[in-house]
Design an enzyme around this catalytic site. Structure first.
Site, PDB file in Angstrom:
ATOM      1  N   ASP A  18       0.847  -1.195   0.000  1.00 35.69           N
ATOM      2  CA  ASP A  18       0.000   0.000   0.000  1.00 35.69           C
ATOM      3  C   ASP A  18       0.880   1.241   0.000  1.00 35.69           C
ATOM      4  O   ASP A  18       0.974   1.987   0.986  1.00 35.69           O
ATOM      5  CB  ASP A  18      -0.933  -0.020   1.210  1.00 35.69           C
ATOM      6  CG  ASP A  18      -1.893  -1.199   1.178  1.00 35.69           C
ATOM      7  OD1 ASP A  18      -2.074  -1.779   0.086  1.00 35.69           O
ATOM      8  OD2 ASP A  18      -2.454  -1.543   2.233  1.00 35.69           O
ATOM      9  N   ASP A  67      -5.741  -7.229  -5.580  1.00 41.11           N
ATOM     10  CA  ASP A  67      -6.924  -6.866  -4.793  1.00 41.11           C
ATOM     11  C   ASP A  67      -7.718  -5.787  -5.520  1.00 41.11           C
ATOM     12  O   ASP A  67      -7.644  -4.608  -5.194  1.00 41.11           O
ATOM     13  CB  ASP A  67      -6.480  -6.373  -3.415  1.00 41.11           C
ATOM     14  CG  ASP A  67      -7.644  -6.170  -2.462  1.00 41.11           C
ATOM     15  OD1 ASP A  67      -8.729  -6.722  -2.732  1.00 41.11           O
ATOM     16  OD2 ASP A  67      -7.466  -5.463  -1.453  1.00 41.11           O
ATOM     17  N   LYS A  69     -11.254  -6.065  -6.132  1.00 43.86           N
ATOM     18  CA  LYS A  69     -12.646  -6.004  -5.666  1.00 43.86           C
ATOM     19  C   LYS A  69     -13.612  -5.716  -6.820  1.00 43.86           C
ATOM     20  O   LYS A  69     -14.407  -4.785  -6.793  1.00 43.86           O
ATOM     21  CB  LYS A  69     -12.803  -4.957  -4.566  1.00 43.86           C
ATOM     22  CG  LYS A  69     -11.964  -5.226  -3.326  1.00 43.86           C
ATOM     23  CD  LYS A  69     -12.192  -4.165  -2.265  1.00 43.86           C
ATOM     24  CE  LYS A  69     -11.357  -4.434  -1.019  1.00 43.86           C
ATOM     25  NZ  LYS A  69      -9.911  -4.158  -1.239  1.00 43.86           N
ATOM     26  N   LEU A  71     -16.632  -5.708  -9.450  1.00 43.70           N
ATOM     27  CA  LEU A  71     -18.084  -5.871  -9.467  1.00 43.70           C
ATOM     28  C   LEU A  71     -18.614  -5.202 -10.719  1.00 43.70           C
ATOM     29  O   LEU A  71     -18.437  -3.996 -10.915  1.00 43.70           O
ATOM     30  CB  LEU A  71     -18.739  -5.264  -8.229  1.00 43.70           C
ATOM     31  CG  LEU A  71     -20.270  -5.429  -8.164  1.00 43.70           C
ATOM     32  CD1 LEU A  71     -20.653  -6.907  -8.150  1.00 43.70           C
ATOM     33  CD2 LEU A  71     -20.842  -4.722  -6.949  1.00 43.70           C
ATOM     34  N   ILE A  73     -21.203  -6.245 -14.636  1.00 36.89           N
ATOM     35  CA  ILE A  73     -22.078  -7.218 -15.277  1.00 36.89           C
ATOM     36  C   ILE A  73     -21.285  -8.490 -15.575  1.00 36.89           C
ATOM     37  O   ILE A  73     -20.055  -8.468 -15.669  1.00 36.89           O
ATOM     38  CB  ILE A  73     -22.714  -6.647 -16.558  1.00 36.89           C
ATOM     39  CG1 ILE A  73     -21.640  -6.306 -17.601  1.00 36.89           C
ATOM     40  CG2 ILE A  73     -23.563  -5.416 -16.240  1.00 36.89           C
ATOM     41  CD1 ILE A  73     -22.214  -5.904 -18.941  1.00 36.89           C
ATOM     42  N   ASP A  74     -21.994  -9.594 -15.720  1.00 40.27           N
ATOM     43  CA  ASP A  74     -21.350 -10.899 -15.820  1.00 40.27           C
ATOM     44  C   ASP A  74     -20.295 -10.961 -16.921  1.00 40.27           C
ATOM     45  O   ASP A  74     -19.182 -11.454 -16.704  1.00 40.27           O
ATOM     46  CB  ASP A  74     -22.398 -11.989 -16.085  1.00 40.27           C
ATOM     47  CG  ASP A  74     -23.430 -12.092 -14.981  1.00 40.27           C
ATOM     48  OD1 ASP A  74     -23.331 -11.328 -14.006  1.00 40.27           O
ATOM     49  OD2 ASP A  74     -24.343 -12.928 -15.111  1.00 40.27           O
ATOM     50  N   ASN A  75     -20.626 -10.490 -18.108  1.00 39.99           N
ATOM     51  CA  ASN A  75     -19.713 -10.599 -19.231  1.00 39.99           C
ATOM     52  C   ASN A  75     -18.431  -9.810 -18.988  1.00 39.99           C
ATOM     53  O   ASN A  75     -17.330 -10.271 -19.312  1.00 39.99           O
ATOM     54  CB  ASN A  75     -20.388 -10.111 -20.516  1.00 39.99           C
ATOM     55  CG  ASN A  75     -19.519 -10.316 -21.737  1.00 39.99           C
ATOM     56  OD1 ASN A  75     -19.186 -11.444 -22.092  1.00 39.99           O
ATOM     57  ND2 ASN A  75     -19.126  -9.222 -22.386  1.00 39.99           N
ATOM     58  N   ARG A 183      -3.196  -6.904  13.126  1.00 44.24           N
ATOM     59  CA  ARG A 183      -2.395  -5.951  13.885  1.00 44.24           C
ATOM     60  C   ARG A 183      -1.662  -6.672  15.016  1.00 44.24           C
ATOM     61  O   ARG A 183      -2.302  -7.228  15.911  1.00 44.24           O
ATOM     62  CB  ARG A 183      -3.283  -4.847  14.482  1.00 44.24           C
ATOM     63  CG  ARG A 183      -3.928  -3.934  13.441  1.00 44.24           C
ATOM     64  CD  ARG A 183      -2.879  -3.037  12.798  1.00 44.24           C
ATOM     65  NE  ARG A 183      -3.461  -2.062  11.887  1.00 44.24           N
ATOM     66  CZ  ARG A 183      -3.648  -2.249  10.587  1.00 44.24           C
ATOM     67  NH1 ARG A 183      -3.293  -3.403  10.039  1.00 44.24           N
ATOM     68  NH2 ARG A 183      -4.154  -1.299   9.835  1.00 44.24           N
ATOM     69  N   ARG A 213       0.513  -1.887   6.898  1.00 50.94           N
ATOM     70  CA  ARG A 213       1.186  -0.852   7.689  1.00 50.94           C
ATOM     71  C   ARG A 213       2.129  -1.365   8.775  1.00 50.94           C
ATOM     72  O   ARG A 213       3.213  -0.800   8.954  1.00 50.94           O
ATOM     73  CB  ARG A 213       0.150   0.102   8.283  1.00 50.94           C
ATOM     74  CG  ARG A 213      -0.123   1.287   7.380  1.00 50.94           C
ATOM     75  CD  ARG A 213      -1.332   2.077   7.820  1.00 50.94           C
ATOM     76  NE  ARG A 213      -2.571   1.387   7.475  1.00 50.94           N
ATOM     77  CZ  ARG A 213      -3.779   1.910   7.625  1.00 50.94           C
ATOM     78  NH1 ARG A 213      -3.908   3.126   8.127  1.00 50.94           N
ATOM     79  NH2 ARG A 213      -4.855   1.237   7.279  1.00 50.94           N
TER      80      ARG A 213
END
Length: 238
Positions: A18, A67, A69, A71, A73-75, A183, A213
């Site tokens: 990060d 990473d 994430k 989201l 439509i399917d195609n 952590r 971190r």
């Protein structure tokens, strides 16, 4: 699609890169050396050239957790996953919505890409979920999405270690449970709300721990990573 769960701690610790630039990411990887073999690349680094950097890590025999994430439509999900599978990265996240997960699983079929369903972000608590319009509390929603990910054939899920024990009981021993919000004792929580120590996360049933971190922000990054690995090895496989 296969799910590779490592008994060795070095294969279960994922360091989150990060950082804002490829140069800084390269510095982190160089400092950690052979102590760390698995890295997470998220939006910040992706938008700074991180996809090419991911390929270079794979070429250097490191594992990469992308990473993103996803989201959509399917195609669109399917076409994106097909291309990610060609990159040689080990893990890819998408939000745990049933149609999206089913499309991704079909697109990744025959590859070694482990698809992870994101349940509820570790930066969110019940108040955040209510504000977003959800009636379920965090644990209920996490378990619902974990079961849906299992039914869709996903390789694993991303969830807080706080829910890991309940998830493991719900989905069985084979799915990866990748837990951010790790952590070490005495560390600042930062923007995370549902956190746990490395040892407690493994005891709860997590298969992989994502740490950013506490390692990347440490004065001696390698020493910080080795301390976490030592703690993980003291627990062994849950």
């Amino acid at each position: 699609m296969t799910t590779e769960l490592h008994d060795d701690a070095s294969g279960r610790l994922i360091v989150g890169l990060d950082v804002p630039t490829i140069a800084e990411a390269e510095k982190v990887v160089e400092e950690l050396g052979n102590a760390v073999s698995f890295y997470k690349i998220g939006y910040q680094l992706v938008f700074a050239g991180g996809l090419d950097f991911a390929k270079s890590l794979v070429a250097a025999r490191k594992k990469v957790f992308l990473d993103m994430k996803l989201l959509d439509i399917d195609n669109t999900i399917a076409k994106g996953v097909e291309n990610v599978a060609k990159m040689g990265v080990s893990m890819l996240t998408l939000h745990a919505y049933p149609k999206a997960m089913r499309a991704a699983v079909e697109a990744a079929r025959g590859s070694d890409l482990c698809l992870l369903g994101v349940t509820v972000l570790t930066s969110m608590d019940n108040a955040d979920l209510r504000e977003a319009g959800y009636s379920d509390n965090a644990e209920t929603l996490v378990l619902k999405r974990a079961r849906q990910a299992h039914e869709a054939g996903m390789g694993g899920i991303v969830a807080s270690a706080v829910e890991a024990q309940a998830i493991r009981q719900a989905v069985g021993p084979d799915m990866a449970i990748v837990t951010p919000g790790i952590r070490p004792a005495g560390s600042e929580k930062g923007d995370q709300k549902r956190v746990m120590t490395p040892a407690d996360a493994l005891r709860a049933g997590a298969s992989h721990l994502v740490v950013a971190r506490p390692i990347v922000g440490a004065p001696d990054r390698k020493a910080a990573a080795l301390a976490i690995l030592k703690e993980m090895r003291s627990i062994g496989r849950s």
